[in-house]
Design a protein around this motif. Structure first.
Motif, PDB file in Angstrom:
ATOM      1  N   HIS A  59       6.209   9.632  -1.545  1.00  0.00           N
ATOM      2  CA  HIS A  59       5.747   9.226  -0.208  1.00  0.00           C
ATOM      3  C   HIS A  59       6.331   7.839   0.094  1.00  0.00           C
ATOM      4  CE1 HIS A  59       2.826  12.484  -0.425  1.00  0.00           C
ATOM      5  NE2 HIS A  59       2.496  12.042  -1.621  1.00  0.00           N
ATOM      6  N   THR A  92       0.837  -1.193   0.000  1.00  0.00           N
ATOM      7  CA  THR A  92       0.000   0.000   0.000  1.00  0.00           C
ATOM      8  C   THR A  92       0.871   1.241   0.000  1.00  0.00           C
ATOM      9  OG1 THR A  92      -1.715  -1.191   1.224  1.00  0.00           O
ATOM     10  CG2 THR A  92      -1.846   1.213   1.222  1.00  0.00           C
ATOM     11  N   THR A  93       0.591   2.116  -0.967  1.00  0.00           N
ATOM     12  CA  THR A  93       1.298   3.385  -1.097  1.00  0.00           C
ATOM     13  C   THR A  93       0.271   4.521  -0.982  1.00  0.00           C
ATOM     14  OG1 THR A  93       1.015   3.298  -3.505  1.00  0.00           O
ATOM     15  CG2 THR A  93       3.078   2.416  -2.607  1.00  0.00           C
ATOM     16  N   MET A  94       0.770   5.751  -0.999  1.00  0.00           N
ATOM     17  CA  MET A  94      -0.116   6.906  -0.937  1.00  0.00           C
ATOM     18  C   MET A  94       0.029   7.750  -2.201  1.00  0.00           C
ATOM     19  SD  MET A  94      -0.494   9.969   1.845  1.00  0.00           S
ATOM     20  CE  MET A  94      -0.837   8.837   3.172  1.00  0.00           C
ATOM     21  N   GLY A 140      -3.538  11.957  -1.266  1.00  0.00           N
ATOM     22  CA  GLY A 140      -3.738  11.354   0.055  1.00  0.00           C
ATOM     23  C   GLY A 140      -4.525  10.063   0.087  1.00  0.00           C
ATOM     24  N   ARG A 141      -4.818   9.476  -1.063  1.00  0.00           N
ATOM     25  CA  ARG A 141      -5.517   8.186  -1.079  1.00  0.00           C
ATOM     26  C   ARG A 141      -4.509   7.049  -0.941  1.00  0.00           C
ATOM     27  NH1 ARG A 141      -7.346   6.740  -5.720  1.00  0.00           N
ATOM     28  NH2 ARG A 141      -6.138   8.270  -6.852  1.00  0.00           N
ATOM     29  N   HIS A 142      -4.919   5.994  -0.265  1.00  0.00           N
ATOM     30  CA  HIS A 142      -4.090   4.795  -0.166  1.00  0.00           C
ATOM     31  C   HIS A 142      -4.473   3.855  -1.306  1.00  0.00           C
ATOM     32  CE1 HIS A 142      -3.767   6.267   3.996  1.00  0.00           C
ATOM     33  NE2 HIS A 142      -2.521   5.880   3.816  1.00  0.00           N
ATOM     34  N   GLN A 157       4.860   6.776  -6.728  1.00  0.00           N
ATOM     35  CA  GLN A 157       4.304   7.072  -5.407  1.00  0.00           C
ATOM     36  C   GLN A 157       5.340   6.951  -4.297  1.00  0.00           C
ATOM     37  OE1 GLN A 157       0.929   4.424  -5.580  1.00  0.00           O
ATOM     38  NE2 GLN A 157      -0.192   5.841  -6.905  1.00  0.00           N
TER      39      GLN A 157
END
Length: 166
Positions: A67, A26-28, A32-34, A63
């Motif tokens: 982040h 899981t990235t962002m 700001g959505r995962h 991504q």
């Protein structure tokens, strides 16, 4: 049962990762959505780093460039274990490491092998891990435990649950 030491907890994580193999990373996004996607961990002994092959122009690589904090989650229903690893991801262009990690099965995603244009590695350095391991409970005992918990209003015994700093 005696309390596990931090090293014993790390060894448990290592064994659970080895058995699970497929994960969701899981990235962002910038807004700001995962976002999660399935990935196969490369066949190396887990020493706190997880290795993945990716395309350099993929959303995953973009991504983590912006982040780097990610989560890698494993679910191994056969062994009744789950692992959630939080860490920092980085793109790593390292041909020698790629050669060490390469396996023929990867040709399904990277048809030209190590010569596939844009092929890169993503390394996730684990910072913390949480795991749930119910391997020593039979399915029948687990279901009985859930039924008992529902009847009594108490939380079921879902097996061993630990958090460990990697």
């Amino acid at each position: 049962m005696a309390e596990k030491t931090e090293q014993e907890k790390r060894e448990t994580v290592k064994e659970l990762v080895k058995d699970a193999r497929i994960c969701m990373i899981t990235t962002m996004t910038d807004d700001g959505r995962h976002v999660s996607r399935p990935m196969a961990v490369q066949d190396v002994e887990f020493d706190g780093d997880l290795w993945f092959f990716a395309y350099g122009d993929s959303d995953l690589v973009a991504q983590i460039g912006r982040h780097p904090q990610v989560n890698v989650a494993f679910s191994d229903t056969r062994h009744k274990s789950w692992i959630s690893i939080s860490g920092e991801a980085v793109r790593t262009d390292a041909p020698a490491k790629a050669k060490d990690l390469w396996s023929p099965a990867l040709k399904a995603w990277f048809p030209e092998g190590l010569e596939t244009p844009g092929l890169t590695l993503v390394k996730v350095h684990a910072e913390t891990a949480e795991y749930w391991d119910a391997a020593h409970s039979s399915t029948v005992l687990t279901l009985i435990g859930y039924a008992k918990a529902a009847a009594t209003g108490r939380q079921p015994d879902a097996g061993e649950n630990e958090t460990v700093r990697m």
